[in-house]
Design a protein around this motif. Structure first.
Motif, mmCIF file in Angstrom:
data_model
loop_
_atom_site.group_PDB
_atom_site.id
_atom_site.type_symbol
_atom_site.label_atom_id
_atom_site.label_comp_id
_atom_site.label_asym_id
_atom_site.label_seq_id
_atom_site.Cartn_x
_atom_site.Cartn_y
_atom_site.Cartn_z
ATOM 1 N N GLU A 91 -7.042 -1.967 1.523
ATOM 2 C CA GLU A 91 -6.323 -1.251 1.269
ATOM 3 C C GLU A 91 -5.097 -1.432 0.293
ATOM 4 O OE1 GLU A 91 -6.123 1.824 2.984
ATOM 5 O OE2 GLU A 91 -9.281 1.115 4.257
ATOM 6 N N TYR A 92 -4.899 -2.560 0.196
ATOM 7 C CA TYR A 92 -3.799 -2.937 -0.610
ATOM 8 C C TYR A 92 -3.750 -2.667 -1.858
ATOM 9 C CZ TYR A 92 -1.395 -3.093 4.501
ATOM 10 O OH TYR A 92 -1.167 -3.369 4.868
ATOM 11 N N ASP A 118 1.111 -1.215 -0.145
ATOM 12 C CA ASP A 118 -0.276 -0.176 -0.007
ATOM 13 C C ASP A 118 1.196 1.570 -0.382
ATOM 14 O OD1 ASP A 118 -2.408 1.651 2.985
ATOM 15 O OD2 ASP A 118 -2.099 1.609 0.201
ATOM 16 N N SER A 154 -2.022 3.158 5.550
ATOM 17 C CA SER A 154 -2.792 3.135 6.468
ATOM 18 C C SER A 154 -2.947 3.667 8.131
ATOM 19 C CB SER A 154 -4.005 2.342 6.299
ATOM 20 O OG SER A 154 -4.423 2.263 4.997
ATOM 21 N N THR A 211 -0.087 4.126 0.473
ATOM 22 C CA THR A 211 -0.600 5.698 0.691
ATOM 23 C C THR A 211 -1.015 4.827 3.063
ATOM 24 O OG1 THR A 211 -2.521 5.054 -0.043
ATOM 25 C CG2 THR A 211 -1.310 6.434 -0.779
ATOM 26 N N LYS A 268 -6.301 -0.605 10.324
ATOM 27 C CA LYS A 268 -6.643 -0.940 9.127
ATOM 28 C C LYS A 268 -5.633 -1.585 8.190
ATOM 29 C CE LYS A 268 -9.787 3.167 7.797
ATOM 30 N NZ LYS A 268 -10.681 3.415 6.676
#
Length: 126
Positions: free
Chosen positions: A112-113, A98, A102, A100, A106
């Motif tokens: 999120e990935y 990821d 989290s 960005t 999260k």
């Protein structure tokens, strides 16, 4: 932009250990999180451990005290040391990235990935 390649899976007996590696290639990013997920056929992919560029780490409750996630920034490799393995740890293990990172809560959420490896099989027999 980011390529991930897992290695180190295999078959072990309960109580044994394995170390998985996730080789990260592509552009160099300052902020990122790398996580390990696992999946059993027919079940949801679940987060196991994550490490963030700022040093934060997160573990699933089921692996706390048994697994350790580390990174070698010089080699761009993230490791998952798995000790005291149990049959319930069986599955295909994926690493994911990821770009960005989290919030802490999260870090083990699969949505999120954005980047995923192909996975490596881990089988733990009783």
């Amino acid at each position: 932009q980011v390529q991930l390649e897992e290695s180190g899976g295999g078959s072990v007996q309960a109580g044994g250990s394995l170390r998985l590696s996730c080789a990260v290639s592509g552009r160099t990013y300052i902020d990122y999180s790398i996580a390990w997920f696992r999946q059993v056929a027919g079940e949801e992919r679940e987060g196991v451990a994550a490490i963030v560029s700022d040093g934060r780490i997160s573990y699933a409750d089921s692996v706390k005290g048994r697994f350790a996630i580390t990174r070698d920034t010089a080699k761009n490799i993230v490791y998952l040391q798995m000790n005291s393995l149990e049959p319930g740890d069986t599955g295909v293990y994926y690493c994911a990235a990821d770009l960005t990172p989290s919030v802490q809560a999260k870090l083990l959420v699969k949505y999120e990935y954005d980047y995923w490896g192909q996975g490596t099989q881990v089988t733990v027999s009783s």
